[in-house]
Design a protein around this motif. Structure first.
Motif, short mmCIF file in Angstrom:
data_model
loop_
_atom_site.label_atom_id
_atom_site.label_comp_id
_atom_site.label_asym_id
_atom_site.label_seq_id
_atom_site.Cartn_x
_atom_site.Cartn_y
_atom_site.Cartn_z
N LYS A 180 10.13 3.30 -3.46
CA LYS A 180 8.99 3.86 -4.19
C LYS A 180 8.20 4.87 -3.34
CE LYS A 180 5.48 3.00 -7.44
NZ LYS A 180 4.30 2.24 -7.76
N GLY B 259 -4.41 16.98 7.99
CA GLY B 259 -4.92 16.88 9.36
C GLY B 259 -3.86 16.59 10.39
N GLY C 277 -0.39 12.56 4.81
CA GLY C 277 0.19 12.23 6.12
C GLY C 277 1.64 11.80 6.02
N ALA D 294 1.05 3.29 3.09
CA ALA D 294 -0.09 4.09 3.59
C ALA D 294 -0.19 3.88 5.09
CB ALA D 294 -1.37 3.68 2.87
N ALA E 161 0.83 -1.21 0.00
CA ALA E 161 0.00 0.00 0.00
C ALA E 161 0.86 1.26 0.00
CB ALA E 161 -0.92 0.00 1.22
N ILE F 277 -6.97 12.78 13.93
CA ILE F 277 -6.01 11.73 14.16
C ILE F 277 -5.64 11.57 15.66
CG2 ILE F 277 -4.97 12.03 11.91
CD1 ILE F 277 -3.07 13.73 14.23
N GLU G 16 -4.66 16.17 -0.10
CA GLU G 16 -5.93 15.91 0.58
C GLU G 16 -7.11 16.61 -0.09
OE1 GLU G 16 -3.07 16.61 2.10
OE2 GLU G 16 -2.84 15.41 3.92
N ALA H 120 2.53 7.09 1.24
CA ALA H 120 1.59 7.76 0.32
C ALA H 120 0.40 8.35 1.06
CB ALA H 120 1.12 6.78 -0.76
N GLY H 121 0.56 8.58 2.36
CA GLY H 121 -0.49 9.28 3.10
C GLY H 121 -1.22 8.40 4.06
N ALA H 122 -2.22 9.00 4.74
CA ALA H 122 -3.09 8.21 5.60
C ALA H 122 -3.76 7.14 4.73
CB ALA H 122 -4.14 9.12 6.21
N ASP H 123 -4.13 6.03 5.35
CA ASP H 123 -4.77 4.95 4.59
C ASP H 123 -6.20 5.37 4.23
OD1 ASP H 123 -6.21 2.58 3.86
OD2 ASP H 123 -4.46 1.46 4.54
N ILE H 124 -6.37 5.69 2.96
CA ILE H 124 -7.66 6.24 2.51
C ILE H 124 -8.76 5.20 2.66
CG2 ILE H 124 -8.89 7.23 0.53
CD1 ILE H 124 -6.03 8.10 -0.51
N LYS H 125 -8.40 3.93 2.41
CA LYS H 125 -9.43 2.88 2.47
C LYS H 125 -9.91 2.69 3.91
CE LYS H 125 -7.15 0.88 -1.50
NZ LYS H 125 -6.10 -0.07 -1.92
C1 HXC Z 1 -4.58 3.49 0.90
C2 HXC Z 1 -3.13 3.45 -0.87
C3 HXC Z 1 -2.76 4.79 -0.63
C4 HXC Z 1 -3.37 5.46 0.47
C5 HXC Z 1 -1.66 4.08 -2.35
N1 HXC Z 1 -2.42 3.05 -1.93
N2 HXC Z 1 -1.85 5.14 -1.57
N3 HXC Z 1 -4.02 2.81 -0.10
N4 HXC Z 1 -4.27 4.76 1.20
N5 HXC Z 1 -3.06 6.70 0.80
C6 HXC Z 1 -2.50 1.72 -2.51
C7 HXC Z 1 -3.27 1.70 -3.82
O1 HXC Z 1 -4.65 1.68 -3.57
C8 HXC Z 1 -2.75 0.45 -4.45
O2 HXC Z 1 -3.40 -0.65 -3.87
C9 HXC Z 1 -1.30 0.42 -4.03
O3 HXC Z 1 -1.21 1.26 -2.87
C10 HXC Z 1 -0.38 0.98 -5.09
O4 HXC Z 1 -0.83 2.25 -5.45
P1 HXC Z 1 -1.12 2.73 -6.95
O5 HXC Z 1 -2.10 3.85 -6.88
O6 HXC Z 1 -1.47 1.56 -7.81
O7 HXC Z 1 0.33 3.24 -7.38
P2 HXC Z 1 0.69 4.35 -8.45
O8 HXC Z 1 -0.16 4.21 -9.68
O9 HXC Z 1 2.18 4.28 -8.58
O10 HXC Z 1 0.28 5.76 -7.79
C11 HXC Z 1 0.98 6.19 -6.64
C12 HXC Z 1 0.22 7.37 -6.00
C13 HXC Z 1 -1.25 6.96 -5.74
C14 HXC Z 1 0.26 8.60 -6.91
C15 HXC Z 1 0.96 7.69 -4.69
O11 HXC Z 1 -1.26 5.71 -5.06
C16 HXC Z 1 -1.99 7.94 -4.87
O12 HXC Z 1 -2.45 9.00 -5.35
N6 HXC Z 1 -2.23 7.62 -3.61
C17 HXC Z 1 -2.99 8.43 -2.69
C18 HXC Z 1 -2.20 9.63 -2.25
C19 HXC Z 1 -3.02 10.52 -1.32
O13 HXC Z 1 -4.06 11.05 -1.70
N7 HXC Z 1 -2.55 10.69 -0.10
C20 HXC Z 1 -3.22 11.53 0.93
C21 HXC Z 1 -4.11 10.67 1.77
S1 HXC Z 1 -5.06 11.61 2.87
P3 HXC Z 1 -4.02 -1.83 -4.77
O14 HXC Z 1 -4.69 -2.72 -3.77
O15 HXC Z 1 -4.90 -1.21 -5.75
O16 HXC Z 1 -2.78 -2.45 -5.40
C22 HXC Z 1 -4.02 11.97 4.13
C23 HXC Z 1 -4.63 12.76 5.24
C24 HXC Z 1 -3.73 12.84 6.41
O17 HXC Z 1 -2.92 11.57 4.16
C25 HXC Z 1 -4.41 13.54 7.53
C26 HXC Z 1 -3.93 13.09 8.88
C27 HXC Z 1 -4.57 11.83 9.29
#
Ligand code: HXC
Length: 258
Positions: free
Chosen positions: A59, A140, A109, A27, A24, A84, A132, A63-68
């Protein structure tokens, strides 16, 4: 201690924490945050450790907090559990100096956790961002505050409002990272920096960290006053005497307090 989502290692006087959820992109789910908090506290309390390094994979730093995990929470839930949790902030509360070694994605995150560390070293592959807003929310865990203090309002506002990523070179130019190195040299460079810090007198390193951090918490006059007071306080330490005597005698200091 055994962990599932991170790895820890003690290398001399450096405690190394590697975020490890490769499936992930590191995440940050509740388990990882809990484990990171426990490991960081354990190193902070360990007399044998003088500096802590936090890193991720080639890599992704994270990539941040676990969105799922986060997506089904409602307002009452995040309010009640004060999401949080405190564990998210652990790295910002450690007394010992910390180094973030960032390769790949440091988003949301992940960027916030890197910014909680004292020295940020980036691989040329690093990508920082607060995306975000694209998820209908905002940072957050300090992103709007620490990024703004690091790079200034104009760039922080643009990054937070567009959610775009900034590469390592731009991050260095903007003042977010201390240095950029080739990806294959990232850990070596971070370890070298951490070993240098861990080789100092520990009470002096902790005092120095407190003084730099004071710059973010006070007016200039208050900060300079704080610095003067803790500068004076170093004269109560045998290590201050040792450092200056060693210089005069052209030898390496042998710190008593590490
Ligand atoms: C859950 C995540 C994840 C996340 C990646 N994955 N980021 N799962 N939460 N933040 C998972 C994907 O679903 C995928 O799972 C696997 O990791 C690989 O990611 P891909 O997207 O296939 O990789 P890639 O195409 O290389 O793209 C990389 C990426 C993209 C650009 C980083 O994954 C992305 O945009 N991720 C989200 C980034 C984000 O928005 N972060 C902020 C989160 S909110 P599967 O099962 O499909 O293989 C936050 C708030 C914090 O952080 C506030 C405090 C709590």
């Amino acid at each position: 201690m055994s962990y599932q989502t991170i790895k820890t290692e003690t290398l001399g006087r450096v405690g190394l924490i590697t975020l490890h959820r490769p499936e992930a992109l590191n995440a940050l789910n509740a388990q990882l945050i809990d484990e990171l908090g426990r490991a960081a506290r354990a190193f902070d309390e360990d007399d044998g450790i003088g500096c802590i390094v936090v890193t991720g994979s080639e890599k992704a730093f994270a990539a941040g907090a676990d969105i799922k995990e986060m997506k089904d929470k409602d307002y009452a839930q995040v309010k009640n559990e004060d999401f949080i949790t405190d564990d998210w902030e652990v790295l910002s509360r450690l007394r010992k100096p910390t180094v973030a070694a960032v390769a790949g994605f440091a988003l949301g995150g992940g960027c916030e956790i890197a910014m909680m560390c004292d020295i940020l070293i980036a691989a040329d592959s690093a990508k920082f961002g607060q995306p975000e807003i694209k998820l209908g929310t905002i940072p957050g865990s300090g992103g709007t505050q620490r990024l703004t203090r690091a790079v200034g309002k104009a760039k922080a506002m643009e990054l937070c409002l567009t959610g775009r990523m900034m590469d390592a070179e731009e991050a260095e130019r903007a003042g977010l990272v201390a240095k950029v190195v080739q990806a294959d040299q990232l850990l070596d460079e971070a370890m070298k920096t951490a070993e240098a810090v861990a080789g100092m007198s520990l009470p002096v390193a902790i005092t120095c960290k407190e003084a730099v951090n004071q710059a973010f918490e006070s007016t200039l006059a208050e900060g300079v006053h704080f610095e003067r007071r803790v500068f004076h306080a170093t004269f109560a330490l045998e290590d201050r005497k040792e450092g200056m005597e060693a210089f005069a005698a052209k030898r390496k200091p042998a710190w008593k307090h590490r």
